[in-house]
Design an enzyme around this catalytic site. Structure first.
Site, mmCIF file in Angstrom:
data_model
loop_
_atom_site.group_PDB
_atom_site.id
_atom_site.type_symbol
_atom_site.label_atom_id
_atom_site.label_comp_id
_atom_site.label_asym_id
_atom_site.label_seq_id
_atom_site.Cartn_x
_atom_site.Cartn_y
_atom_site.Cartn_z
ATOM 1 N N LYS A 4 -10.405 12.750 7.777
ATOM 2 C CA LYS A 4 -9.924 12.404 9.123
ATOM 3 C C LYS A 4 -9.909 13.648 10.002
ATOM 4 O O LYS A 4 -9.684 14.745 9.491
ATOM 5 C CB LYS A 4 -8.476 11.898 9.038
ATOM 6 C CG LYS A 4 -8.314 10.497 8.515
ATOM 7 C CD LYS A 4 -6.840 10.090 8.600
ATOM 8 C CE LYS A 4 -6.604 8.735 7.963
ATOM 9 N NZ LYS A 4 -7.220 7.628 8.707
ATOM 10 N N ARG B 59 -7.513 -0.628 0.822
ATOM 11 C CA ARG B 59 -8.005 -1.878 0.218
ATOM 12 C C ARG B 59 -8.365 -1.683 -1.251
ATOM 13 O O ARG B 59 -8.336 -2.632 -2.023
ATOM 14 C CB ARG B 59 -9.193 -2.403 1.045
ATOM 15 C CG ARG B 59 -10.372 -1.465 1.101
ATOM 16 C CD ARG B 59 -11.333 -1.787 2.241
ATOM 17 N NE ARG B 59 -10.783 -1.421 3.547
ATOM 18 C CZ ARG B 59 -11.427 -1.555 4.698
ATOM 19 N NH1 ARG B 59 -12.659 -2.066 4.717
ATOM 20 N NH2 ARG B 59 -10.872 -1.197 5.837
ATOM 21 N N LYS C 234 0.861 -1.195 0.000
ATOM 22 C CA LYS C 234 0.000 0.000 0.000
ATOM 23 C C LYS C 234 0.891 1.237 0.000
ATOM 24 O O LYS C 234 1.694 1.435 0.911
ATOM 25 C CB LYS C 234 -0.898 -0.005 1.247
ATOM 26 C CG LYS C 234 -1.672 1.305 1.474
ATOM 27 C CD LYS C 234 -2.606 1.216 2.681
ATOM 28 C CE LYS C 234 -3.259 2.579 2.979
ATOM 29 N NZ LYS C 234 -4.137 2.543 4.164
ATOM 30 N N ASP D 235 -2.691 10.221 3.535
ATOM 31 C CA ASP D 235 -4.081 9.801 3.710
ATOM 32 C C ASP D 235 -4.844 10.839 4.528
ATOM 33 O O ASP D 235 -4.794 10.843 5.758
ATOM 34 C CB ASP D 235 -4.115 8.426 4.407
ATOM 35 C CG ASP D 235 -5.540 7.891 4.555
ATOM 36 O OD1 ASP D 235 -6.468 8.494 3.966
ATOM 37 O OD2 ASP D 235 -5.718 6.867 5.244
ATOM 38 N N GLU E 131 -9.304 3.585 1.960
ATOM 39 C CA GLU E 131 -8.785 3.654 0.588
ATOM 40 C C GLU E 131 -7.740 2.588 0.289
ATOM 41 O O GLU E 131 -7.568 2.195 -0.862
ATOM 42 C CB GLU E 131 -8.187 5.052 0.327
ATOM 43 C CG GLU E 131 -6.761 5.304 0.858
ATOM 44 C CD GLU E 131 -6.619 5.181 2.369
ATOM 45 O OE1 GLU E 131 -7.632 5.344 3.074
ATOM 46 O OE2 GLU E 131 -5.507 4.896 2.847
HETATM 47 N N1 BES Z 1 -4.270 4.593 6.850
HETATM 48 C C1 BES Z 1 -5.383 4.260 7.658
HETATM 49 C C2 BES Z 1 -5.041 3.236 8.743
HETATM 50 C C3 BES Z 1 -4.042 3.650 9.791
HETATM 51 C C4 BES Z 1 -4.482 4.059 11.033
HETATM 52 C C5 BES Z 1 -2.692 3.553 9.542
HETATM 53 C C6 BES Z 1 -3.552 4.396 12.007
HETATM 54 C C7 BES Z 1 -1.763 3.905 10.513
HETATM 55 C C8 BES Z 1 -2.193 4.315 11.747
HETATM 56 C C9 BES Z 1 -6.506 3.676 6.801
HETATM 57 O O1 BES Z 1 -6.565 4.097 5.492
HETATM 58 C C10 BES Z 1 -7.786 4.080 7.442
HETATM 59 O O2 BES Z 1 -8.033 5.240 7.531
HETATM 60 N N2 BES Z 1 -8.537 3.093 7.886
HETATM 61 C C11 BES Z 1 -9.779 3.317 8.519
HETATM 62 C C12 BES Z 1 -10.725 2.291 7.980
HETATM 63 C C13 BES Z 1 -12.161 2.534 8.318
HETATM 64 C C14 BES Z 1 -12.669 3.787 7.674
HETATM 65 C C15 BES Z 1 -12.937 1.323 7.845
HETATM 66 C C16 BES Z 1 -9.585 3.143 10.027
HETATM 67 O O3 BES Z 1 -8.777 2.311 10.431
HETATM 68 O O4 BES Z 1 -10.226 3.874 10.770
HETATM 69 ZN ZN ZN Z 2 -4.732 4.693 4.668
HETATM 70 ZN ZN ZN Z 3 -7.666 5.920 5.211
#
Ligand code: BES
Ligand code: ZN
Ligand code: ZN
Length: 505
Positions: free
Chosen positions: A276, A350, A264, A269, A348
């Site tokens: 976020k 996935r 990835k 992000d 994003e």
């Molecule tokens: N990049 C994040 C996951 C992440 C969180 C990486 C903390 C490193 C540290 C990922 O893209 C994300 O935002 N995931 C969401 C998924 C949810 C919306 C289903 C998450 O984990 O909240």
């Molecule tokens: Zn991410």
């Molecule tokens: Zn994300």
């Protein structure tokens, strides 16, 4: 400007005696019984050694460091004692950490000798890794560079002149360079590492590497559209810096296995329209750590000339917001034709991985491993130092954490449950649903989603959302910021495939 760090100290091996070393500093491992295994340093100091250290509060415990002027007891003017723990429980990881803690304590010394009882090649490699990784600095954006680093480090080893020791030194240096490369990429501010810059960097490293067996191909947004990579385009749609798919391939003359690696590579992000909150965005330059790991591991495997063919895909995109950004409710078509109903633009990873996993499957490898900072849920489940391992193969799911442990990395198996697999298929509008409606088991759901795109190929998914980035303070050989987590495991996985210690079917 280069994205990479300053030149590290040169590391060599020597069969010299620790007590005779004329380096500015002598680092010596000290166990809890105050002995200095293999090196006779305690003996050279005589009876005063143990009381001297205990006056300084030093007990030989892992992580402890004490500086002692040698006053002629040994040739080096300064001794740095570093704790290695119980005398009969010392292992390679313990020495890797001790080497790092010692080197982090060195100030104002050009030359360092290291006496850590490296009695076998595995320990030579571990100490070399600890020295390099513990001494890592990222000062690209500092006007004043730290000029206080040692210039030469000599690792004292009985069999220093043997071929095995030399190979172990070389291997340690290759692995350390790969980990450093990941840290440098992850630490680079997101505005300085757009998908295009990241891809260009890989092209440059690929050209400098063990060519001609290494080749790099980059797909830009036009090519991605032609190749129907709707996940990557959908995620990149909201950014002024378009996505890139990088394929790095290593073809040894007589491969015994073919491993596909997928990473990835979200260079930043923001969450997209499912934005976020500010605080959680702060570390999101780390969201390309999976891509950085698989790329650096591939280059390391090529440098080590392991007889394993590697096809590596890095899915690079920036997840931002503008008038063309993908909306919750949109449907994207992944390469191969499966449609996805988007529910949350912050899930994003996935989506870009789906395209890359389909591409990896097309290469017909024996095995696919993907690495991704995929879910916050994995950090909740396992903490921020342990990666989750999910797979469509029970044996792999069991083996990978063991392989990780053997090189000092922490990984733990998690299941892909039937319940999550069913939910992934519950979209009324498209073939699959991107996001779990209920905020529980997010890591399992994400892996169930990814599994939809790997077909019958054996596959494992490493969720490194926790260990990829250290946002607290440095410890052992892990600095603040990018850590390089998973690189050592990937290189070890390839060497086990090479040695036939890991089944290819
Ligand atoms: N990049 C994040 C996951 C992440 C969180 C990486 C903390 C490193 C540290 C990922 O893209 C994300 O935002 N995931 C969401 C998924 C949810 C919306 C289903 C998450 O984990 O909240
Ligand atoms: Zn991410
Ligand atoms: Zn994300």
């Amino acid at each position: 400007m280069s994205t990479q760090s300053p030149k590290p100290p040169a590391i060599t091996l020597s069969a010299a005696k620790a007590t005779a070393s004329r380096s500015d500093v002598l680092v010596v491992g000290v166990a809890t019984d105050m002995s200095t295994p293999n090196h006779g340093v305690a003996e050279a100091f005589g009876r005063g050694f143990a009381p001297l250290l205990s006056t300084l509060g030093f007990e030989g415990k892992p992580g402890q460091v004490a500086k002692v002027p040698s006053a002629g007891a040994v040739k080096a003017p300064l001794v740095i004692a570093v704790g290695v723990g119980e005398p009969d429980a010392v292992d390679a990881e313990c020495l890797r950490r001790a080497a790092a803690n010692a080197i982090r304590a060195v100030r104002n010394s050009a030359s360092v000798a290291v006496a850590l009882a490296v009695t076998d090649p595995g320990r030579v490699q571990a100490v070399v890794e600890g020295l390099r990784l513990g001494g890592y600095v990222y000062d690209r954006f500092k006007s004043e560079k730290d000029s206080d680093r040692p210039r030469t480090i000599t690792v004292l080893a009985d069999k220093a002149r043997g071929a095995d020791a030399k190979a172990a030194l070389e291997r340690g240096l290759v692995v350390a360079r790969a980990v450093e490369r990941v840290r440098d990429w992850v630490n680079t501010p997101p505005g300085n590492l757009t998908p295009a810059v990241f891809a260009d960097d890989v092209v440059a490293f690929g050209a400098a590497a063990a060519a001609p067996k290494v080749s790099v191909t980059v797909w830009d947004e036009t090519k991605l559209a032609k190749e129907r990579c709707g996940g990557m385009l959908g995620v990149g749609a909201g950014s002024d810096s378009p996505p890139r798919l990088v394929r790095l391939s290593y073809k040894p003359r007589k491969p015994v296995a073919h491993l596909a690696l997928v990473g990835k590579g979200i260079t930043f992000d923001s969450g997209g329209l499912s934005l976020k909150p500010g605080a959680s965005m702060m570390t999101m330059k780390c969201d390309m750590a999976g891509a950085a790991s698989v790329l650096a591991a591939t280059l390391a495997i090529a440098e080590l000339e392991l007889p394993v063919r590697i096809t590596c895909f890095a899915a690079m995109a920036e997840n931002m917001v503008n008038g063309s950004a993908t909306r919750p409710g949109d449907v994207l078509t992944i390469r191969g034709g499966k449609t996805v109903e988007v529910h949350n633009t912050d899930a994003e990873g996935r989506l870009v991985l789906a395209d890359a996993l389909v591409l990896a499957g097309e290469a017909k490898p024996d095995l696919i491993v993907d690495v991704a900072t995929l879910t916050g849920a994995c950090v909740v489940a396992l903490g921020d130092r342990t990666a989750g391992v999910l797979s469509n193969d029970a044996e792999l799911r069991r083996q990978i954490p063991d392989i990780a442990a053997s090189v000092g990395e922490s990984m733990w198996p998690l299941p892909i449950t039937e319940e999550m697999a069913a939910k992934v298929k519950s979209s009324e509008l498209a073939d699959v649903r991107q996001h779990n409606p209920k905020p529980v088991g997010g890591t399992l759901y994400a892996a169930a989603f990814l599994r939809e795109f790997v077909g019958d190929t054996r596959w494992a998914h490493l969720d490194i959302a926790g260990p990829a980035f250290n946002d607290t303070s440095a410890y052992d050989y892990t600095p603040k910021g990018g850590t390089g987590a998973s690189v050592r495991t990937l290189v070890e996985l390839a060497s086990r495939l090479a040695d036939g210690e890991l089944a290819t079917t």
